[in-house]
Design a protein around this motif. Sequence first.
Motif, PDB file in Angstrom:
ATOM      1  N   HIS A  42      -0.691  45.380  56.016  1.00 24.73           N
ATOM      2  CA  HIS A  42       0.569  45.889  54.978  1.00 24.73           C
ATOM      3  C   HIS A  42       1.061  44.781  54.310  1.00 24.73           C
ATOM      4  N   PHE A  43       0.735  43.652  54.517  1.00 26.16           N
ATOM      5  CA  PHE A  43       1.196  42.429  53.622  1.00 26.16           C
ATOM      6  C   PHE A  43       0.356  41.669  52.924  1.00 26.16           C
TER       7      PHE A  43
ATOM      8  N   LYS B 280       3.344  41.796  46.181  1.00 27.66           N
ATOM      9  CA  LYS B 280       3.137  43.560  45.859  1.00 27.66           C
ATOM     10  C   LYS B 280       4.518  44.008  46.829  1.00 27.66           C
ATOM     11  N   GLY B 281       4.741  43.613  48.106  1.00 25.48           N
ATOM     12  CA  GLY B 281       5.884  44.177  48.707  1.00 25.48           C
ATOM     13  C   GLY B 281       7.014  43.510  48.965  1.00 25.48           C
ATOM     14  N   TYR B 282       8.101  43.816  48.972  1.00 28.60           N
ATOM     15  CA  TYR B 282       9.110  43.143  48.924  1.00 28.60           C
ATOM     16  C   TYR B 282      10.430  43.849  49.279  1.00 28.60           C
TER      17      TYR B 282
ATOM     18  N   GLY C 156       5.794  37.072  62.739  1.00 29.78           N
ATOM     19  CA  GLY C 156       4.486  37.646  63.212  1.00 29.78           C
ATOM     20  C   GLY C 156       4.407  39.112  62.810  1.00 29.78           C
ATOM     21  N   VAL C 157       3.378  39.575  62.557  1.00 24.48           N
ATOM     22  CA  VAL C 157       3.024  40.916  62.233  1.00 24.48           C
ATOM     23  C   VAL C 157       1.994  41.705  62.769  1.00 24.48           C
ATOM     24  N   PHE C 158       2.266  42.866  63.133  1.00 25.55           N
ATOM     25  CA  PHE C 158       1.336  43.688  64.112  1.00 25.55           C
ATOM     26  C   PHE C 158       0.345  44.411  63.001  1.00 25.55           C
ATOM     27  N   ARG C 159       0.693  44.717  61.899  1.00 25.67           N
ATOM     28  CA  ARG C 159      -0.425  45.085  60.960  1.00 25.67           C
ATOM     29  C   ARG C 159      -0.801  44.158  59.831  1.00 25.67           C
TER      30      ARG C 159
ATOM     31  N   VAL D 116       7.148  39.243  53.119  1.00 22.85           N
ATOM     32  CA  VAL D 116       6.432  38.770  53.985  1.00 22.85           C
ATOM     33  C   VAL D 116       4.736  38.360  53.442  1.00 22.85           C
TER      34      VAL D 116
END
Lengths: 100, 100, 100
Positions: C98-99, C31-33, C92-95, C61
């Motif tokens: 959101h992905f 959904k996210g890009y 690496g992502v922190f949250r 991501v």
Amino acid sequence: MDFVAKKLITIVAESALEKRLLDGLHDSGIKGYTVSTVHGAGPRGQRVGDLQGGNIKIECVVSEGYVDTVFAMLSKDFFPHYACVAWVSDVGVFRDEHFA
Amino acid sequence: MDFVAKKLITIVAESALEKRLLDGLHDSGIKGYTVSTVHGAGPRGQRVGDLQGGNIKIECVVSEGYVDTVFAMLSKDFFPHYACVAWVSDVGVFRDEHFA
Amino acid sequence: MDFVAKKLITIVAESALEKRLLDGLHDSGIKGYTVSTVHGAGPRGQRVGDLQGGNIKIECVVSEGYVDTVFAMLSKDFFPHYACVAWVSDVGVFRDEHFA
């Protein structure tokens, strides 16, 4: 050839946040960065930034010690309040002196 | 799914250097690349490329053997003379044949 | 600071394919890009996208489980028919939330 391990931090947010994000990076000790104009959609499929002038993607190559500082700043001032995502990856640079 | 290990080289420099950098990549055996228009600041906080028409970011996915060739070219012809930074990272590609 | 391992998928193709690629990503559960306008040349040195309005670079991501789904879609619907390249890397992502 001699490469030095660094971290690439990528931040995507609304264009309206550019100055505030760059100020936050500057206060975190980051002087060099690259900004691209992008568009996109958020994780729930909504268009992000279309009405506000698009999104920006900020990239900065930093020493590992800066990663926690930057993500602490993002998670305090941006993640809870704005459509803002970020990720970190490993990169190698040839010339150490050009990066924070 | 079968991925092949490659290297992603990213180069950021003033737009005025685009043709010379692409010629340098071509002479290094790199035929495929992507160019984005970006803006940014250098490691000492100065705005880079603002007066000269902005910066460019060149990305190319190459086999590991090309990395030294490209960085030798950059460190001979660009790093000492221009505001030009570059980094390398690990990527995987599905279709080997489309990349140098 | 706590980072979650994700995969960054990068797709470069002609701008004319943007809607079809985003539909393919959406059908794959993404959904996210982020979409950037770029220009470039293909692996045989030909200019790609110059006549058709340039190229796009799509970045998303995702969790590792999505990588095979996306590349299966690309290798069925895009790689054999169009000038379209893609690569995957570790980030690496922190949250996490959101992905995809």
